[in-house]
Design a protein around this motif. Sequence first.
Motif, PDB file in Angstrom:
ATOM      1  N   MET A  81      28.904  78.711  36.679  1.00 49.60           N
ATOM      2  CA  MET A  81      29.975  77.725  36.514  1.00 49.60           C
ATOM      3  C   MET A  81      29.967  77.155  35.096  1.00 49.60           C
ATOM      4  SD  MET A  81      30.447  74.064  38.511  1.00 49.60           S
ATOM      5  CE  MET A  81      28.928  73.381  37.818  1.00 49.60           C
ATOM      6  N   LEU A  82      28.798  76.758  34.628  1.00 51.46           N
ATOM      7  CA  LEU A  82      28.687  76.166  33.297  1.00 51.46           C
ATOM      8  C   LEU A  82      29.011  77.168  32.195  1.00 51.46           C
ATOM      9  CD1 LEU A  82      25.463  74.113  33.948  1.00 51.46           C
ATOM     10  CD2 LEU A  82      27.734  73.175  33.496  1.00 51.46           C
ATOM     11  N   THR A  83      28.563  78.394  32.383  1.00 49.05           N
ATOM     12  CA  THR A  83      28.841  79.440  31.396  1.00 49.05           C
ATOM     13  C   THR A  83      30.342  79.700  31.309  1.00 49.05           C
ATOM     14  OG1 THR A  83      26.674  80.435  31.792  1.00 49.05           O
ATOM     15  CG2 THR A  83      28.349  81.829  30.751  1.00 49.05           C
ATOM     16  N   GLU A  84      30.990  79.811  32.467  1.00 52.09           N
ATOM     17  CA  GLU A  84      32.440  80.037  32.477  1.00 52.09           C
ATOM     18  C   GLU A  84      33.189  78.845  31.884  1.00 52.09           C
ATOM     19  OE1 GLU A  84      36.067  81.115  35.571  1.00 52.09           O
ATOM     20  OE2 GLU A  84      34.005  81.423  36.215  1.00 52.09           O
ATOM     21  N   ASP A  85      32.720  77.647  32.165  1.00 52.27           N
ATOM     22  CA  ASP A  85      33.395  76.444  31.672  1.00 52.27           C
ATOM     23  C   ASP A  85      33.265  76.300  30.155  1.00 52.27           C
ATOM     24  OD1 ASP A  85      34.698  73.779  32.583  1.00 52.27           O
ATOM     25  OD2 ASP A  85      33.115  73.173  31.180  1.00 52.27           O
ATOM     26  N   GLY A  86      32.101  76.569  29.629  1.00 51.55           N
ATOM     27  CA  GLY A  86      31.890  76.497  28.190  1.00 51.55           C
ATOM     28  C   GLY A  86      32.208  75.139  27.571  1.00 51.55           C
ATOM     29  N   GLY A  87      32.108  74.068  28.365  1.00 54.22           N
ATOM     30  CA  GLY A  87      32.371  72.730  27.855  1.00 54.22           C
ATOM     31  C   GLY A  87      33.830  72.307  27.903  1.00 54.22           C
ATOM     32  N   GLU A  88      34.675  73.121  28.496  1.00 55.03           N
ATOM     33  CA  GLU A  88      36.096  72.758  28.561  1.00 55.03           C
ATOM     34  C   GLU A  88      36.342  71.551  29.452  1.00 55.03           C
ATOM     35  OE1 GLU A  88      40.497  74.658  29.465  1.00 55.03           O
ATOM     36  OE2 GLU A  88      38.735  75.919  29.714  1.00 55.03           O
ATOM     37  N   PHE A  89      35.735  71.526  30.627  1.00 51.52           N
ATOM     38  CA  PHE A  89      35.957  70.444  31.590  1.00 51.52           C
ATOM     39  C   PHE A  89      34.686  69.662  31.928  1.00 51.52           C
ATOM     40  CE2 PHE A  89      39.114  73.752  32.878  1.00 51.52           C
ATOM     41  CZ  PHE A  89      40.242  73.077  32.457  1.00 51.52           C
ATOM     42  N   LEU A  90      33.539  70.297  31.834  1.00 50.86           N
ATOM     43  CA  LEU A  90      32.300  69.685  32.314  1.00 50.86           C
ATOM     44  C   LEU A  90      31.519  69.017  31.195  1.00 50.86           C
ATOM     45  CD1 LEU A  90      31.223  72.506  34.763  1.00 50.86           C
ATOM     46  CD2 LEU A  90      32.218  70.289  35.334  1.00 50.86           C
ATOM     47  N   SER A  91      31.042  67.827  31.483  1.00 53.18           N
ATOM     48  CA  SER A  91      30.252  67.053  30.546  1.00 53.18           C
ATOM     49  C   SER A  91      29.497  65.997  31.339  1.00 53.18           C
ATOM     50  CB  SER A  91      31.161  66.398  29.494  1.00 53.18           C
ATOM     51  OG  SER A  91      30.377  65.801  28.484  1.00 53.18           O
ATOM     52  N   PHE A  92      28.951  65.022  30.646  1.00 55.87           N
ATOM     53  CA  PHE A  92      28.354  63.856  31.274  1.00 55.87           C
ATOM     54  C   PHE A  92      28.956  62.616  30.637  1.00 55.87           C
ATOM     55  CE2 PHE A  92      24.772  66.751  32.222  1.00 55.87           C
ATOM     56  CZ  PHE A  92      24.718  66.560  33.593  1.00 55.87           C
ATOM     57  N   ALA A  93      29.291  61.657  31.453  1.00 56.46           N
ATOM     58  CA  ALA A  93      29.769  60.365  30.959  1.00 56.46           C
ATOM     59  C   ALA A  93      28.559  59.451  30.781  1.00 56.46           C
ATOM     60  CB  ALA A  93      30.755  59.750  31.938  1.00 56.46           C
ATOM     61  N   LEU A  94      28.455  58.853  29.631  1.00 56.03           N
ATOM     62  CA  LEU A  94      27.415  57.873  29.354  1.00 56.03           C
ATOM     63  C   LEU A  94      28.084  56.499  29.327  1.00 56.03           C
ATOM     64  CD1 LEU A  94      25.634  59.768  26.469  1.00 56.03           C
ATOM     65  CD2 LEU A  94      24.948  59.677  28.859  1.00 56.03           C
ATOM     66  N   VAL A  95      27.701  55.658  30.272  1.00 58.19           N
ATOM     67  CA  VAL A  95      28.332  54.339  30.403  1.00 58.19           C
ATOM     68  C   VAL A  95      27.227  53.287  30.420  1.00 58.19           C
ATOM     69  CG1 VAL A  95      29.886  52.913  31.781  1.00 58.19           C
ATOM     70  CG2 VAL A  95      30.160  55.406  31.788  1.00 58.19           C
ATOM     71  N   THR A  96      27.404  52.268  29.581  1.00 57.69           N
ATOM     72  CA  THR A  96      26.480  51.132  29.576  1.00 57.69           C
ATOM     73  C   THR A  96      27.288  49.848  29.738  1.00 57.69           C
ATOM     74  OG1 THR A  96      26.556  50.976  27.166  1.00 57.69           O
ATOM     75  CG2 THR A  96      24.757  52.258  28.124  1.00 57.69           C
ATOM     76  N   ALA A  97      26.634  48.849  30.324  1.00 58.95           N
ATOM     77  CA  ALA A  97      27.342  47.600  30.592  1.00 58.95           C
ATOM     78  C   ALA A  97      26.378  46.431  30.599  1.00 58.95           C
ATOM     79  CB  ALA A  97      28.069  47.677  31.936  1.00 58.95           C
ATOM     80  N   ARG A  98      26.944  45.247  30.476  1.00 62.35           N
ATOM     81  CA  ARG A  98      26.188  44.000  30.614  1.00 62.35           C
ATOM     82  C   ARG A  98      26.682  43.273  31.864  1.00 62.35           C
ATOM     83  NH1 ARG A  98      22.919  42.784  26.548  1.00 62.35           N
ATOM     84  NH2 ARG A  98      23.371  43.604  24.487  1.00 62.35           N
ATOM     85  N   LYS A  99      25.733  42.780  32.604  1.00 62.51           N
ATOM     86  CA  LYS A  99      26.056  42.037  33.808  1.00 62.51           C
ATOM     87  C   LYS A  99      26.769  40.747  33.457  1.00 62.51           C
ATOM     88  CE  LYS A  99      23.769  40.093  37.848  1.00 62.51           C
ATOM     89  NZ  LYS A  99      22.484  39.871  38.499  1.00 62.51           N
ATOM     90  N   ASN A 100      27.851  40.427  34.179  1.00 59.54           N
ATOM     91  CA  ASN A 100      28.573  39.175  33.979  1.00 59.54           C
ATOM     92  C   ASN A 100      27.836  38.027  34.619  1.00 59.54           C
ATOM     93  OD1 ASN A 100      30.670  40.195  32.453  1.00 59.54           O
ATOM     94  ND2 ASN A 100      31.911  40.693  34.238  1.00 59.54           N
TER      95      ASN A 100
END
Length: 100
Positions: A81-100
Amino acid sequence: MTRELRDLGAVPPHIRRVVGREAIAWHTPDRWRFQWEVTELVRVTSARLQRDAWRDWLLWSRACAEHLPDGRKSHQPVIDMLTEDGGEFLSFALVTARKN
């Protein structure tokens, strides 16, 4: 995901074959930012894609395939799957936040 599935109109076939409907829960960093902020529990300080994350995922899957019992059988579909995708659709989201 690098793009939202609603914008694509469907789960791309190479992803659907491996993860099926699970991909519906995969989103872009902007979508994750919204999901977190709408709770009003946090203030997102950063939301971005990890550069070349699909390559890191592929490297990890190949290592698992080589070193884990039954690794090739369980990880080869992800490798394909990853080889076929080659980065077109698949990645990782990096999200950081501060608590309110």
